[in-house]
Motif scaffolding. Structure first.
Motif, mmCIF file in Angstrom:
data_model
loop_
_atom_site.group_PDB
_atom_site.id
_atom_site.type_symbol
_atom_site.label_atom_id
_atom_site.label_comp_id
_atom_site.label_asym_id
_atom_site.label_seq_id
_atom_site.Cartn_x
_atom_site.Cartn_y
_atom_site.Cartn_z
ATOM 1 N N THR A 74 17.516 -14.811 -6.568
ATOM 2 C CA THR A 74 16.417 -14.419 -5.701
ATOM 3 C C THR A 74 15.330 -13.773 -6.533
ATOM 4 N N ALA A 75 14.088 -14.107 -6.207
ATOM 5 C CA ALA A 75 12.960 -13.513 -6.920
ATOM 6 C C ALA A 75 12.596 -12.150 -6.354
ATOM 7 N N SER A 76 13.208 -11.756 -5.235
ATOM 8 C CA SER A 76 12.862 -10.472 -4.621
ATOM 9 C C SER A 76 13.304 -9.296 -5.477
ATOM 10 N N ARG B 25 11.369 -18.260 0.801
ATOM 11 C CA ARG B 25 10.910 -17.065 1.511
ATOM 12 C C ARG B 25 10.471 -17.360 2.935
ATOM 13 N N ARG C 252 7.332 -11.209 -8.148
ATOM 14 C CA ARG C 252 8.230 -12.326 -7.872
ATOM 15 C C ARG C 252 7.579 -13.659 -8.195
ATOM 16 N N LEU D 292 16.973 -18.382 -4.007
ATOM 17 C CA LEU D 292 15.986 -19.200 -4.706
ATOM 18 C C LEU D 292 16.627 -20.358 -5.456
ATOM 19 N N VAL E 81 17.219 -16.892 -11.234
ATOM 20 C CA VAL E 81 17.432 -17.992 -10.281
ATOM 21 C C VAL E 81 18.890 -18.385 -10.141
ATOM 22 N N ALA F 244 9.081 -16.056 -10.981
ATOM 23 C CA ALA F 244 9.456 -17.432 -10.638
ATOM 24 C C ALA F 244 8.750 -18.428 -11.543
ATOM 25 N N ASP G 8 10.228 -20.837 -4.546
ATOM 26 C CA ASP G 8 10.203 -19.444 -4.107
ATOM 27 C C ASP G 8 9.473 -19.306 -2.774
ATOM 28 N N GLU H 168 15.731 -14.800 4.078
ATOM 29 C CA GLU H 168 15.326 -15.443 2.828
ATOM 30 C C GLU H 168 16.505 -16.200 2.242
ATOM 31 N N SER I 121 19.606 -24.877 -10.196
ATOM 32 C CA SER I 121 18.240 -25.090 -9.713
ATOM 33 C C SER I 121 17.804 -26.525 -9.997
#
Length: 655
Positions: free
Chosen positions: A511-513, A625, A389, A635, A580, A393, A621, A632, A584
């Motif tokens: 989300t970077a998850s 988190r 992640r 992002l 993302v 990111a 990120d 969470e 952003s």
């Protein structure tokens, strides 16, 4: 166009809308079984109750809400002498939406009895910000609308983050945000009729000052008109009207823009006629749209919020009206601005900061007892989940930043970015197309769809801008129009409620998850490839912002340069958007911060921009988190909540 022709068109539209409503009603209940007025629920069957208290009130609400929005849009356009002003483009509706969402989640007891006041407070705050920004530039039309749309983006991002954080309210809020006109009784119709009657009466009282405003500020003052007082009164009336609709039915976009435009398109020119014809046009337009939505729902069993469908009108309509808008030439980069100040130390600092922040993101953890440093065993256990992640990111931030730098130099517009110019919205349409065509779409299909969508939108915006000979600021607004159209398509798909809706909802937040080792390495490698390409094109990036004639005079292959830049920016945006989401503003912030730090020479600017984008997304990120631990935040929305206010501040500072 003659009055007889206008009357014929209005009658035909009324007949069509009435026929659609009648068809839906007859599918529910034959005409001979319709209940007689006054309605008595105790003596009625279930189908009769649905007809009397759901279908008929829905049509009445559509007519009244459309009429109120049409009047509000006409008032704002008259006040600002701006044909693209309406509650949607000025951020008023989004402000009311944010207030309602926040009230639903945190203060439901207040919302129960004071829903209208809650919506009004949010609308007034949003309108105040937009008007303050506009006042700094003498209410210049394009700046007003860009400011309003960005205030709206900020409010919508916060609304989405709040909605996503409360799973139990998720789909109900998503549907309400889309502008659902479904009714259970006549109470909303009654309250909207009071709003409309009060609005028309107040407009009649303010008619003479509104007519005088057309002769300009100096002429109005010579006639003894209090400009501050009349502007405050008209602005407050328009905000109250739009907030009332938002409180009653949710976010219904662009009716206030379309209704006055249709009236003027039919040849109506007198101010008083436009102000009182726009409510009629707005009511008929929303009634017709709602009838089509109900017909589509009956034919396909897919229920779309009417507001999401009316938003489809906004993008094309903005593009059509754009050449009619007066605008000051936007600030463009000059040769002096492109001279480097040689602040090499900043590059060294960033080269150190990125790995330092990555280290802390890998080793720090937030628990119920507070912050702690991971033990070696915990570090080894969490490393396989954290490094993908972080790398993803970093790569996504660098790609968005590079895309923003390329777009700013390609268009000569220092406010261009993938999010603002509509490229991210195009990536969203490509993403939606990929998951519709390929139900089990993998990384290749999603990347291809998002990349093709981003490139297609960029080409559309640049071709439109070139043919219309638009200034950079109008190019920006053209991108915003395309972005609005893209968002409307996604909102309509989101409201369906099937598997695609959940995929789109997850993508919208970003989300970077979800990053895997493979996807993370692909993003990182693509970031390095695009960076090397931009460094190789640094001479071209230096020359392109100098105007249309300079590159040709220097023998630059302009067509090839544009194609390569479009491909680079489109692929970078498409790849980053998969992680993302569409919002952003890293693509806006990173190039500006690098420029203000003194890295104006193209090679230095590109490298610094890439590092700043990676740093900003790493920090986003980490914040997404940990800020709302153990939950969470999305992002992209977390980054947007910082990025959009930055752009609003930038517009105010440029004023």
């Amino acid at each position: 166009m003659t009055a007889r022709t206008i009357s014929s068109l209005a009658a035909a539209t009324t007949l069509l809308a009435m026929s659609l409503t009648a068809y839906v009603a007859l599918q529910r209940l034959p005409l001979e079984d319709w209940p007689s007025f006054p309605f008595d629920p105790a003596q009625m069957t279930t189908d009769q109750i649905i007809l009397a208290y759901a279908i008929l009130p829905r049509s009445a609400v559509a007519i009244l809400a459309g009429a109120i929005l049409g009047l509000s849009g006409a008032l704002l356009q008259r006040l600002l002498q701006n044909p693209i002003a309406d509650p949607s483009t000025l951020g008023v509706s989004a402000g009311a939406q944010l207030a309602i969402v926040a009230g639903t989640l945190f203060f439901p007891e207040v919302l129960d009895g004071y829903r209208g006041l809650v919506a009004l407070s949010g609308a007034f705050i949003a309108a105040s910000i937009v008007f303050l920004l506009g006042w700094r530039r003498a209410f210049e039309p394009v700046s007003m609308v860009v400011s309003g749309l960005l205030v709206g983006v900020t409010a919508s991002a916060v609304s989405a983050a709040l909605t996503l954080s409360q799973g139990e309210y998720l789909m109900s809020l998503v549907t309400w945000n889309g502008g659902a006109l479904s009714q259970q009784d006549w109470s909303v119709a009654v309250s909207l009729s009071v709003y409309l009657a009060a609005g028309l009466l107040t407009t009649l009282i303010l008619m003479r000052p509104l007519v005088v405003l057309a002769i300009g500020d100096s002429g109005a003052r010579s006639l003894g008109v209090s400009l501050f007082g009349i502007r405050l009164s008209v602005g407050a009336l328009a905000v109250v009207l739009s907030a009332g609709v938002s409180a009653a039915v949710g976010l219904v976009s662009f009716i206030g823009l379309a209704a006055p435009a249709l009236v003027r398109g039919l040849g109506v020119r007198k101010a008083s006629h436009i102000l009182f014809s726009a409510p009629v046009a707005g009511g008929l337009l929303l009634w017709l749209c709602d009838g089509l939505v109900q017909l589509l729902a009956f034919a396909s069993s897919e229920n779309f919020p009417t507001g999401a469908v009316t938003a489809l009108i906004g993008g094309p309509l903005l593009l059509w009206l754009l050449p009619q808008v007066r605008s000051d030439d936007a600030h463009q980069q000059t040769v002096a601005e492109l001279q480097s100040r040689g602040l090499r130390w900043g590059l060294v600092v960033l080269l150190v900061l990125v790995p330092v922040i990555a280290f802390f993101a890998l080793t720090l953890a937030k628990t119920a007892d507070g912050w702690t440093i991971l033990t070696m065993q915990d570090f080894e256990d969490l490393l396989p989940m954290r490094w993908p992640r972080l790398l993803a990111a970093t790569g996504a931030g660098g790609l968005l930043a590079l895309s923003g730098a390329v777009l700013q130099r390609l268009t000569g517009n220092p406010m261009a970015s993938p999010e603002v110019i509509g490229v991210s919205g195009g990536a969203g349409i490509g993403f939606a197309a990929a998951i519709s065509i390929f139900p089990s779409a993998g990384m290749l299909e999603l990347f291809s769809g998002a990349g093709i969508g981003a490139i297609a939108v960029m080409i559309v915006v640049l071709i439109f801008a070139g043919r219309q000979h638009l200034s950079p600021q109008r190019v920006l607004l053209a991108g915003v129009a395309v972005s609005s159209f893209s968002s409307a398509i996604l909102a309509a798909l989101l409201a369906v409620g099937d598997q695609r809706s959940w995929q789109i909802l997850a993508w919208l937040g970003g989300t970077a998850s979800t990053a895997t080792p493979v996807s993370a390495m692909v993003l990182g490698a693509l970031g390095l490839v695009i960076l090397l390409l931009c460094l190789a094109l640094s001479r071209w990036l230096t020359i392109m912002p100098l105007g249309a004639d300079v590159p040709v005079a220097l023998g630059l292959p302009v067509r090839l340069v544009r194609v390569l830049m479009i491909l680079a920016a489109g692929l970078a945006t498409g790849a980053a958007a998969l992680l993302v989401g569409p919002l952003s503003f890293v693509g806006l912030m990173a190039p500006h911060i690098a420029f203000r730090a003194g890295f104006t020479k193209s090679r230095d600017h590109v490298l610094m921009t890439f590092l700043l984008g990676a740093l900003l997304m790493l920090a986003a990120d980490f914040g997404a988190r940990t800020v709302t631990f153990p939950y969470e935040l999305p992002l992209g929305l977390f980054a947007a909540m910082a990025g959009a206010p930055y752009l609003i501040w930038l517009i105010g500072r440029r004023g």
